[in-house]
Design a protein around this motif. Structure first.
Motif, PDB file in Angstrom:
ATOM      1  N   THR A  36       0.793  -1.230   0.000  1.00 58.49           N
ATOM      2  CA  THR A  36       0.000   0.000   0.000  1.00 58.49           C
ATOM      3  C   THR A  36       0.826   1.280   0.000  1.00 58.49           C
ATOM      4  O   THR A  36       0.280   2.355  -0.229  1.00 58.49           O
ATOM      5  CB  THR A  36      -0.975   0.017   1.187  1.00 58.49           C
ATOM      6  OG1 THR A  36      -0.231  -0.118   2.405  1.00 58.49           O
ATOM      7  CG2 THR A  36      -1.986  -1.113   1.072  1.00 58.49           C
ATOM      8  N   GLU A  37       2.108   1.197   0.265  1.00 59.87           N
ATOM      9  CA  GLU A  37       2.971   2.371   0.160  1.00 59.87           C
ATOM     10  C   GLU A  37       3.443   2.475  -1.289  1.00 59.87           C
ATOM     11  O   GLU A  37       4.385   1.807  -1.696  1.00 59.87           O
ATOM     12  CB  GLU A  37       4.168   2.261   1.111  1.00 59.87           C
ATOM     13  CG  GLU A  37       3.814   2.523   2.539  1.00 59.87           C
ATOM     14  CD  GLU A  37       5.026   2.507   3.455  1.00 59.87           C
ATOM     15  OE1 GLU A  37       6.175   2.346   2.976  1.00 59.87           O
ATOM     16  OE2 GLU A  37       4.819   2.644   4.665  1.00 59.87           O
ATOM     17  N   THR A  38       2.776   3.318  -2.033  1.00 58.51           N
ATOM     18  CA  THR A  38       3.071   3.433  -3.460  1.00 58.51           C
ATOM     19  C   THR A  38       4.037   4.574  -3.723  1.00 58.51           C
ATOM     20  O   THR A  38       4.182   5.489  -2.918  1.00 58.51           O
ATOM     21  CB  THR A  38       1.783   3.659  -4.263  1.00 58.51           C
ATOM     22  OG1 THR A  38       1.186   4.881  -3.839  1.00 58.51           O
ATOM     23  CG2 THR A  38       0.808   2.503  -4.078  1.00 58.51           C
ATOM     24  N   ARG A  39       4.679   4.476  -4.877  1.00 61.31           N
ATOM     25  CA  ARG A  39       5.563   5.556  -5.344  1.00 61.31           C
ATOM     26  C   ARG A  39       5.525   5.563  -6.863  1.00 61.31           C
ATOM     27  O   ARG A  39       5.174   4.548  -7.483  1.00 61.31           O
ATOM     28  CB  ARG A  39       6.972   5.396  -4.809  1.00 61.31           C
ATOM     29  CG  ARG A  39       7.611   4.100  -5.191  1.00 61.31           C
ATOM     30  CD  ARG A  39       8.967   3.972  -4.565  1.00 61.31           C
ATOM     31  NE  ARG A  39       9.319   2.563  -4.554  1.00 61.31           N
ATOM     32  CZ  ARG A  39      10.426   2.096  -4.098  1.00 61.31           C
ATOM     33  NH1 ARG A  39      11.319   2.903  -3.601  1.00 61.31           N
ATOM     34  NH2 ARG A  39      10.667   0.817  -4.136  1.00 61.31           N
ATOM     35  N   ILE A  98       6.177   4.996 -10.557  1.00 64.62           N
ATOM     36  CA  ILE A  98       6.974   4.031 -11.304  1.00 64.62           C
ATOM     37  C   ILE A  98       7.910   4.812 -12.224  1.00 64.62           C
ATOM     38  O   ILE A  98       7.544   5.838 -12.776  1.00 64.62           O
ATOM     39  CB  ILE A  98       6.068   3.048 -12.069  1.00 64.62           C
ATOM     40  CG1 ILE A  98       6.862   1.826 -12.500  1.00 64.62           C
ATOM     41  CG2 ILE A  98       5.362   3.700 -13.221  1.00 64.62           C
ATOM     42  CD1 ILE A  98       5.995   0.672 -12.965  1.00 64.62           C
ATOM     43  N   GLU A 103       1.327   5.182  -9.764  1.00 64.72           N
ATOM     44  CA  GLU A 103       1.858   5.003  -8.415  1.00 64.72           C
ATOM     45  C   GLU A 103       1.747   3.519  -8.088  1.00 64.72           C
ATOM     46  O   GLU A 103       0.650   2.964  -8.069  1.00 64.72           O
ATOM     47  CB  GLU A 103       1.036   5.812  -7.411  1.00 64.72           C
ATOM     48  CG  GLU A 103       1.180   7.300  -7.527  1.00 64.72           C
ATOM     49  CD  GLU A 103       2.303   7.821  -6.645  1.00 64.72           C
ATOM     50  OE1 GLU A 103       2.634   7.195  -5.633  1.00 64.72           O
ATOM     51  OE2 GLU A 103       2.845   8.871  -7.012  1.00 64.72           O
ATOM     52  N   TYR A 104       2.876   2.875  -7.823  1.00 66.19           N
ATOM     53  CA  TYR A 104       2.905   1.426  -7.691  1.00 66.19           C
ATOM     54  C   TYR A 104       3.513   1.013  -6.359  1.00 66.19           C
ATOM     55  O   TYR A 104       4.503   1.582  -5.908  1.00 66.19           O
ATOM     56  CB  TYR A 104       3.733   0.838  -8.842  1.00 66.19           C
ATOM     57  CG  TYR A 104       3.462  -0.619  -9.116  1.00 66.19           C
ATOM     58  CD1 TYR A 104       2.371  -1.009  -9.863  1.00 66.19           C
ATOM     59  CD2 TYR A 104       4.306  -1.604  -8.618  1.00 66.19           C
ATOM     60  CE1 TYR A 104       2.113  -2.346 -10.130  1.00 66.19           C
ATOM     61  CE2 TYR A 104       4.065  -2.943  -8.876  1.00 66.19           C
ATOM     62  CZ  TYR A 104       2.970  -3.304  -9.630  1.00 66.19           C
ATOM     63  OH  TYR A 104       2.710  -4.625  -9.883  1.00 66.19           O
ATOM     64  N   GLY A 105       2.908  -0.011  -5.730  1.00 65.15           N
ATOM     65  CA  GLY A 105       3.466  -0.639  -4.538  1.00 65.15           C
ATOM     66  C   GLY A 105       3.905  -2.043  -4.919  1.00 65.15           C
ATOM     67  O   GLY A 105       4.197  -2.321  -6.071  1.00 65.15           O
ATOM     68  N   PHE A 129      -1.521  -0.879  -7.358  1.00 63.98           N
ATOM     69  CA  PHE A 129      -1.287   0.483  -7.823  1.00 63.98           C
ATOM     70  C   PHE A 129      -2.523   1.330  -7.655  1.00 63.98           C
ATOM     71  O   PHE A 129      -3.634   0.828  -7.483  1.00 63.98           O
ATOM     72  CB  PHE A 129      -0.775   0.531  -9.265  1.00 63.98           C
ATOM     73  CG  PHE A 129      -1.625  -0.144 -10.297  1.00 63.98           C
ATOM     74  CD1 PHE A 129      -2.690   0.498 -10.893  1.00 63.98           C
ATOM     75  CD2 PHE A 129      -1.337  -1.437 -10.703  1.00 63.98           C
ATOM     76  CE1 PHE A 129      -3.453  -0.118 -11.867  1.00 63.98           C
ATOM     77  CE2 PHE A 129      -2.077  -2.068 -11.681  1.00 63.98           C
ATOM     78  CZ  PHE A 129      -3.154  -1.401 -12.264  1.00 63.98           C
ATOM     79  N   ILE A 130      -2.302   2.638  -7.653  1.00 67.48           N
ATOM     80  CA  ILE A 130      -3.392   3.595  -7.581  1.00 67.48           C
ATOM     81  C   ILE A 130      -3.826   3.872  -9.012  1.00 67.48           C
ATOM     82  O   ILE A 130      -3.004   4.178  -9.870  1.00 67.48           O
ATOM     83  CB  ILE A 130      -2.934   4.902  -6.895  1.00 67.48           C
ATOM     84  CG1 ILE A 130      -2.509   4.620  -5.461  1.00 67.48           C
ATOM     85  CG2 ILE A 130      -4.043   5.943  -6.944  1.00 67.48           C
ATOM     86  CD1 ILE A 130      -1.876   5.808  -4.768  1.00 67.48           C
ATOM     87  N   LEU A 141      -7.380   1.595  -5.263  1.00 63.02           N
ATOM     88  CA  LEU A 141      -6.141   0.870  -5.026  1.00 63.02           C
ATOM     89  C   LEU A 141      -6.397  -0.574  -5.388  1.00 63.02           C
ATOM     90  O   LEU A 141      -7.311  -1.207  -4.855  1.00 63.02           O
ATOM     91  CB  LEU A 141      -5.716   0.980  -3.560  1.00 63.02           C
ATOM     92  CG  LEU A 141      -4.447   0.233  -3.171  1.00 63.02           C
ATOM     93  CD1 LEU A 141      -3.227   0.853  -3.845  1.00 63.02           C
ATOM     94  CD2 LEU A 141      -4.271   0.243  -1.655  1.00 63.02           C
ATOM     95  N   HIS A 185      -5.327  -3.779  -8.687  1.00 60.73           N
ATOM     96  CA  HIS A 185      -4.475  -4.230  -9.786  1.00 60.73           C
ATOM     97  C   HIS A 185      -5.370  -4.741 -10.913  1.00 60.73           C
ATOM     98  O   HIS A 185      -6.161  -5.644 -10.716  1.00 60.73           O
ATOM     99  CB  HIS A 185      -3.535  -5.345  -9.349  1.00 60.73           C
ATOM    100  CG  HIS A 185      -2.447  -5.608 -10.325  1.00 60.73           C
ATOM    101  ND1 HIS A 185      -1.135  -5.317 -10.036  1.00 60.73           N
ATOM    102  CD2 HIS A 185      -2.467  -6.091 -11.587  1.00 60.73           C
ATOM    103  CE1 HIS A 185      -0.390  -5.635 -11.086  1.00 60.73           C
ATOM    104  NE2 HIS A 185      -1.195  -6.109 -12.037  1.00 60.73           N
TER     105      HIS A 185
END
Length: 114
Positions: free
Chosen positions: A7-10, A12, A22-24, A28-29, A49, A51
């Motif tokens: 759940t902590e995305t950043r 890509i 934004e992918y964990g 992804f979001i 949130l 996939h």
């Protein structure tokens, strides 16, 4: 620990989705409203949130929408993945019409990006 990593995305930084995804760890979001598809912001209606994806003859989408505390999952036989965004968006629209009395998302494709 696993849930935190998922759940902590950043953003890509390479490959498909660079600059917009934004992918964990496996999640992804995504924003399913066509006019906002490249700018997902958690907390906005239509942002989820989960996939989704597509490959030869198969599409799927699964996720969680926090405003409704609801999840979904579906799979279909198709070679084009664009209908999955439309299906998810219209599903959210129908549910919010029933629960809230009006739709909170705009599912029209007048501004779709190719």
């Amino acid at each position: 620990e696993t849930l935190r990593l998922m759940t902590e995305t950043r953003p890509i930084s390479i490959g498909w989705g660079t600059g917009t995804l934004e992918y964990g760890a496996g999640l992804f979001i995504q924003q399913v409203q066509p006019a906002k598809i490249t700018t997902p912001v958690m907390g906005e209606w239509g942002t989820t949130l989960g996939h989704g994806g597509d490959t030869f003859g198969f599409v799927s989408d699964q996720g969680w929408i926090p405003q409704l505390n609801a999840t979904w999952s579906y799979a279909g036989a198709s070679d084009t993945g664009y209908w999955s965004f439309s299906l998810t968006c219209n599903m959210i629209s129908a549910v919010t019409k029933v629960l809230l009395g009006n739709s909170t998302v705009d599912c029209s494709f007048r501004e779709i990006l190719v």
